[in-house]
Design an enzyme around this catalytic site. Structure first.
Site, PDB file in Angstrom:
ATOM      1  N   TYR A 198     -59.825  45.126  17.826  1.00 38.20           N
ATOM      2  CA  TYR A 198     -60.191  46.451  18.346  1.00 38.20           C
ATOM      3  C   TYR A 198     -61.649  46.771  18.050  1.00 38.20           C
ATOM      4  CZ  TYR A 198     -55.133  46.682  18.321  1.00 38.20           C
ATOM      5  OH  TYR A 198     -53.809  46.392  18.504  1.00 38.20           O
TER       6      TYR A 198
ATOM      7  N   TYR B 275     -45.148  51.257  17.786  1.00 37.53           N
ATOM      8  CA  TYR B 275     -46.089  50.150  17.975  1.00 37.53           C
ATOM      9  C   TYR B 275     -45.290  48.846  17.947  1.00 37.53           C
ATOM     10  CZ  TYR B 275     -49.693  46.687  17.568  1.00 37.53           C
ATOM     11  OH  TYR B 275     -50.482  45.581  17.809  1.00 37.53           O
TER      12      TYR B 275
ATOM     13  N   ASP C  48     -37.329  46.356  15.719  1.00 36.35           N
ATOM     14  CA  ASP C  48     -38.596  45.687  15.422  1.00 36.35           C
ATOM     15  C   ASP C  48     -38.902  45.905  13.941  1.00 36.35           C
ATOM     16  OD1 ASP C  48     -41.202  44.935  15.009  1.00 36.35           O
ATOM     17  OD2 ASP C  48     -42.000  45.882  16.817  1.00 36.35           O
TER      18      ASP C  48
ATOM     19  N   LYS D  14     -45.081  39.260  10.318  1.00 36.71           N
ATOM     20  CA  LYS D  14     -45.926  39.714   9.214  1.00 36.71           C
ATOM     21  C   LYS D  14     -45.587  39.080   7.850  1.00 36.71           C
ATOM     22  CE  LYS D  14     -48.279  43.592  11.170  1.00 36.71           C
ATOM     23  NZ  LYS D  14     -47.829  44.339  12.335  1.00 36.71           N
TER      24      LYS D  14
HETATM   25  C1  LIG Z   1     -47.864  44.086  13.754  1.00 29.02           C
HETATM   26  C2  LIG Z   1     -46.682  44.490  14.534  1.00 29.02           C
HETATM   27  C3  LIG Z   1     -46.342  43.854  15.741  1.00 29.02           C
HETATM   28  C4  LIG Z   1     -47.204  42.770  16.345  1.00 29.02           C
HETATM   29  O1  LIG Z   1     -47.287  41.634  15.544  1.00 29.02           O
HETATM   30  P1  LIG Z   1     -48.526  40.601  15.748  1.00 29.02           P
HETATM   31  O2  LIG Z   1     -48.207  39.494  14.818  1.00 29.02           O
HETATM   32  O3  LIG Z   1     -49.763  41.370  15.397  1.00 29.02           O
HETATM   33  O4  LIG Z   1     -48.508  40.193  17.173  1.00 29.02           O
HETATM   34  C5  LIG Z   1     -45.212  44.276  16.394  1.00 29.02           C
HETATM   35  N1  LIG Z   1     -44.426  45.259  15.901  1.00 29.02           N
HETATM   36  C6  LIG Z   1     -44.704  45.893  14.740  1.00 29.02           C
HETATM   37  C7  LIG Z   1     -43.786  46.948  14.228  1.00 29.02           C
HETATM   38  C8  LIG Z   1     -45.845  45.539  14.025  1.00 29.02           C
HETATM   39  O5  LIG Z   1     -46.141  46.187  12.882  1.00 29.02           O
END
Ligand SMILES: *Cc1c(COP(=O)(O)O)cnc(C)c1O
Length: 428
Positions: free
Chosen positions: A19, A147, A248, A277
Site C-alpha cells: 500500500y 478484511y 476466516d 499468517k
Molecule cells: C491477512 C489476512 C488475509 C490475507 O492474507 P495474505 O496472506 O496477506 O494474503 C485474509 N484474511 C484475514 C482475516 C487476514 O488478516
C-alpha cells in the site's frame, strides 16, 4: 554488503512496499536481523516488535525449534510438485490441522497465502452448491468492516469503503453486505444485533452460496471485537437456510484471541475454515483451507468431479515443516497462560490512553491491544516516533494496535505500551 544508504536508494528505485507509492514514498527502515521479540536495524538500533510481522511471528523471530526443523527439511527437499506426489510434512500437517481445529473439518487444501486460501474457500462453496443442484446459489454474504485479502474474490468481500471497491467497479463481483456486529465482546447480547443480516439472508437465501466472516475479531478492517453470540446466531441462520459458513481465521488462528481458534468462543464449527499468517510461526508463506467431509464429497461428486485449484507451490515441504514445528511449539507450552498474561499487560499498559483527549477507545482481547484515535495518524512521521522510542508499531488510519509474540516478557510489554502512550499523547 550494501550500506544502509545504498540499500534505501535501490529500494526507492525498484521496490514496491505494501500500500505504498513510488512518488516520494514514506521512509522504510532497513533490518539487519531479528531474534526473539527484537528487530535490529542496520544502524544498530534495537526495536521491541509489537506487530509480530502482521500477526504471524507468534514465537518470536529465530525460534530454535523451527530453525532446526527447516535445516533438517532443506537437506531432504525444499520442494516437489504436489500433483501426483505427496510427502510426510504435508500429510502430517493436514492430520494435525484436522485434529486441532473445530470438529468436522477433515479435508485440507494447502495454498500459498491467506488471500489465495480465501479464493479457494469461495470456490469450494460455489462448487459445492453447483454439485448439490443449487447453481443459483453463487453470491456471498458478509458484513461491513471485514478484511479477507487483496485478490479479487477476497477483495469483493472486504469492507466496500476501506477495501476501495469504487476503484475496481466493474471488475469486482457484487456481493451482499450486512452491518458489522455492533455488540462488543463482553457486553450484553441482544438478538437485534443480527436482525438486519437475518432479513437479508432469508430474503436472498436462494442466491447465497456462503456467508464469510472473521470470527469474533475483525482485523485489518477495523480491529473490532464482537459478541460470540452473534456467531452462534449466524451458524443457526446458515443451517436453517442451506448456506455454508466460511470462517476466516487467518488473523485469529493459533491462540491470538485467547482461544486456539476464535470460533471456539462461540462453540461454532464452520463448513469452511481459512488459516494463514501464524500457521508457520511467521517463517514463510503458507495457508490452508479446511472443509468438512460432506462439502469435500459434494465437490467431488458433481461435474467436473474434481476441485478446480492447484497452486505451483502447493504444500511446499519447507513451509509445512515450519508449520508443524510451530504448532508443536505452541501446543507444548502454556500458550493460554501467556496470552492471558499479555492481555493483562496490555490492559494495564494501555489504560493511561483512556484518559487522553486524542483517544476514542481502548480495547484488548487475548494478545491484541487496540488504541482507536479520533483522527488518523500521519504515516510520514509516526513510524519514526515509535522507532526513536525503541519499539516497532505500525498504525493504520485511526488505529494504533499491537499483537505481540506470545513470548514477550512483562518488561518488554510495559516498554511497548509506554511508548504507545507517549506517542499518542504527543499527537496534536
Ligand atoms: C491477512 C489476512 C488475509 C490475507 O492474507 P495474505 O496472506 O496477506 O494474503 C485474509 N484474511 C484475514 C482475516 C487476514 O488478516
Amino acid at each position: 554488503m550494501l550500506t544502509a544508504d545504498a540499500l534505501i536508494a535501490l529500494d526507492r528505485a525498484h521496490v514496491f512496499h505494501p500500500y505504498s507509492t513510488f512518488i516520494n514514498p514514506p521512509p522504510v527502515f532497513p533490518v539487519a536481523s531479528a531474534r526473539g521479540v527484537r528487530i535490529t536495524l542496520s544502524d544498530g538500533r534495537e526495536l521491541i516488535d509489537g506487530m509480530s510481522s502482521w500477526w504471524s511471528v507468534i514465537h518470536g523471530y529465530n525460534a530454535p525449534a523451527i530453525n532446526a526443523a527447516l535445516h533438517d527439511q532443506i537437506e531432504r527437499m525444499s520442494h516437489v510438485m504436489f500433483g501426483g506426489l505427496t510427502h510426510e510434512p504435508a500429510v502430517l500437517l493436514a492430520e494435525t490441522l484436522a485434529r486441532i481445529t473445530p470438529p468436522g473439518l477433515e479435508a485440507v487444501f494447502f495454498a500459498d497465502s491467506g488471500s489465495v486460501s480465501v479464493e479457494v474457500a469461495i470456490k469450494m462453496a460455489l462448487q459445492c452448491q453447483i454439485s448439490r443442484g443449487k447453481p443459483a446459489k453463487r453470491r456471498l454474504l458478509t458484513v461491513r468492516g471485514g478484511y479477507h485479502g487483496d485478490t479479487f474474490g477476497a477483495m469483493a468481500v472486504c469492507d466496500p469503503v476501506t477495501g476501495m471497491h469504487s476503484l475496481f467497479t466493474g471488475s469486482l463481483s457484487q456481493q451482499l453486505f450486512a452491518p458489522r456486529p455492533a455488540v462488543r465482546f463482553g457486553e450484553e447480547w441482544s438478538n437485534a444485533d443480527i436482525a438486519e443480516l437475518a432479513t437479508l439472508l432469508v430474503a436472498q437465501a436462494d442466491e447465497i452460496a456462503a456467508v464469510i466472516v472473521e470470527p469474533i475479531v475483525q482485523g485489518a478492517g477495523g480491529m473490532w471485537f464482537y459478541h460470540p453470540a452473534w456467531l452462534t446466531a449466524l451458524r443457526a441462520l446458515c443451517d436453517a437456510h442451506d448456506v455454508l459458513l466460511i470462517a476466516d481465521e487467518i488473523a485469529t488462528g493459533f491462540g491470538r484471541s485467547g482461544k486456539l481458534f476464535a470460533c471456539e468462543h462461540s462453540d461454532v464449527a464452520p463448513d469452511i475454515l481459512c488459516l494463514g499468517k501464524a500457521l508457520t510461526g511467521g517463517y514463510m508463506t503458507l495457508a490452508a483451507t479446511l472443509t468438512t467431509r460432506a462439502v469435500a464429497e459434494s465437490i467431488s461428486s458433481g461435474e467436473p468431479g474434481v476441485f478446480m485449484h492447484g497452486p505451483t507451490f502447493m504444500a511446499n515441504p519447507l513451509a509445512c515443516r515450519a508449520a508443524l514445528a510451530s504448532i508443536e511449539l505452541l501446543l507444548a507450552g502454556d500458550w493460554q497462560g501467556r496470552v492471558a498474561a499479555i492481555a493483562r499487560g496490555l490492559q494495564a499498559g494501555l489504560a493511561p490512553c483512556r484518559e487522553l483527549p486524542q483517544v476514542a477507545d481502548v480495547r484488548v482481547l487475548g494478545a491484541i491491544g487496540v488504541v482507536e484515535l479520533k483522527r488518523p495518524v500521519d504515516m510520514r512521521t509516526i513510524p519514526e516516533a515509535f522507532v526513536s522510542r525503541g519499539v516497532w508499531v505500525r498504525p493504520f488510519g485511526r488505529l494504533v494496535y499491537v499483537m505481540p509474540a506470545y513470548i514477550m516478557s512483562p518488561d518488554d510489554l510495559a516498554t511497548l505500551c509506554r511508548a504507545i502512550v507517549e506517542v499518542v499523547h504527543a499527537l496534536d
